[in-house]
Design a protein around this motif. Sequence first.
Motif, short mmCIF file in Angstrom:
data_model
loop_
_atom_site.label_atom_id
_atom_site.label_comp_id
_atom_site.label_asym_id
_atom_site.label_seq_id
_atom_site.Cartn_x
_atom_site.Cartn_y
_atom_site.Cartn_z
N MET A 82 0.81 -1.05 0.00
CA MET A 82 0.02 -0.04 -0.04
C MET A 82 0.74 1.38 0.10
O MET A 82 0.51 2.26 -0.54
CB MET A 82 -0.85 -0.14 1.10
CG MET A 82 -2.25 -1.15 0.92
SD MET A 82 -3.32 -0.92 2.35
CE MET A 82 -3.98 0.57 2.23
N GLN A 83 2.02 1.15 0.52
CA GLN A 83 2.94 2.43 0.49
C GLN A 83 3.38 2.63 -0.89
O GLN A 83 3.64 3.97 -1.18
CB GLN A 83 4.15 2.10 1.55
CG GLN A 83 3.79 1.95 3.01
CD GLN A 83 5.13 1.73 3.65
OE1 GLN A 83 6.13 1.28 3.26
NE2 GLN A 83 5.02 1.62 5.05
N ASP A 84 3.56 1.62 -1.64
CA ASP A 84 3.83 2.13 -3.04
C ASP A 84 2.98 2.39 -3.82
O ASP A 84 2.90 3.06 -5.03
CB ASP A 84 4.33 0.57 -3.85
CG ASP A 84 5.64 0.23 -3.06
OD1 ASP A 84 6.26 1.22 -2.32
OD2 ASP A 84 6.02 -1.05 -3.01
N LEU A 85 1.50 2.73 -3.59
CA LEU A 85 0.42 3.00 -4.36
C LEU A 85 0.56 4.55 -4.37
O LEU A 85 0.82 5.26 -3.46
CB LEU A 85 -1.03 2.76 -3.54
CG LEU A 85 -1.34 1.09 -3.72
CD1 LEU A 85 -2.34 0.98 -2.90
CD2 LEU A 85 -1.20 0.87 -5.17
N PRO A 86 0.14 5.12 -5.69
CA PRO A 86 0.06 6.58 -5.66
C PRO A 86 -0.85 7.08 -4.80
O PRO A 86 -2.00 6.78 -4.30
CB PRO A 86 -0.27 6.79 -7.08
CG PRO A 86 -0.76 5.86 -7.55
CD PRO A 86 -0.35 4.49 -6.57
N GLN A 87 -0.62 8.25 -3.90
CA GLN A 87 -1.59 8.95 -2.96
C GLN A 87 -2.53 9.67 -3.76
O GLN A 87 -2.07 10.76 -4.77
CB GLN A 87 -0.73 9.89 -2.32
CG GLN A 87 0.07 9.16 -1.11
CD GLN A 87 -0.34 8.19 -0.28
OE1 GLN A 87 -1.39 8.68 0.30
NE2 GLN A 87 0.14 6.98 -0.10
N ASN A 88 -3.67 9.82 -3.59
CA ASN A 88 -4.79 10.44 -4.35
C ASN A 88 -5.29 11.43 -3.04
O ASN A 88 -5.77 11.19 -2.03
CB ASN A 88 -6.11 9.66 -4.63
CG ASN A 88 -5.66 8.80 -5.78
OD1 ASN A 88 -4.67 9.07 -6.39
ND2 ASN A 88 -6.20 7.67 -5.87
N ASP A 89 -5.19 13.00 -3.29
CA ASP A 89 -5.42 13.86 -2.38
C ASP A 89 -7.15 14.35 -2.69
O ASP A 89 -7.54 14.33 -3.60
CB ASP A 89 -4.55 15.05 -2.65
CG ASP A 89 -3.08 14.74 -1.94
OD1 ASP A 89 -3.24 13.77 -1.17
OD2 ASP A 89 -2.23 15.25 -2.41
#
Length: 91
Positions: A84-91
């Motif tokens: 999950m840390q490798d997933l892109p962050q959606n703001d």
Amino acid sequence: MASYKKKRQYKMVARAEAANHTKSKIVDAATACFTSMPYELVTLKTIAQEANVALQTVVRVGGSKEKIFLSAAEKLMGGLMLAMQDLPQND
């Protein structure tokens, strides 16, 4: 006054590494068992066979089926958290 010699420290590095390797084999085997068959069908003997260790080793290192299950679950959750840390962050 008596003179005391400092004792040499005894480190069991190889033994500790072997014990950690055995524990990892057991947790890996348990993870494979619990993810491939129903909980009720997984036995300590099944885990021992999958890990290629003696049943008594599984009992000594892992304890009960429930404790081994929790160790396997923690391992799976740790892997999930890393993914999950490798997933892109959606703001």
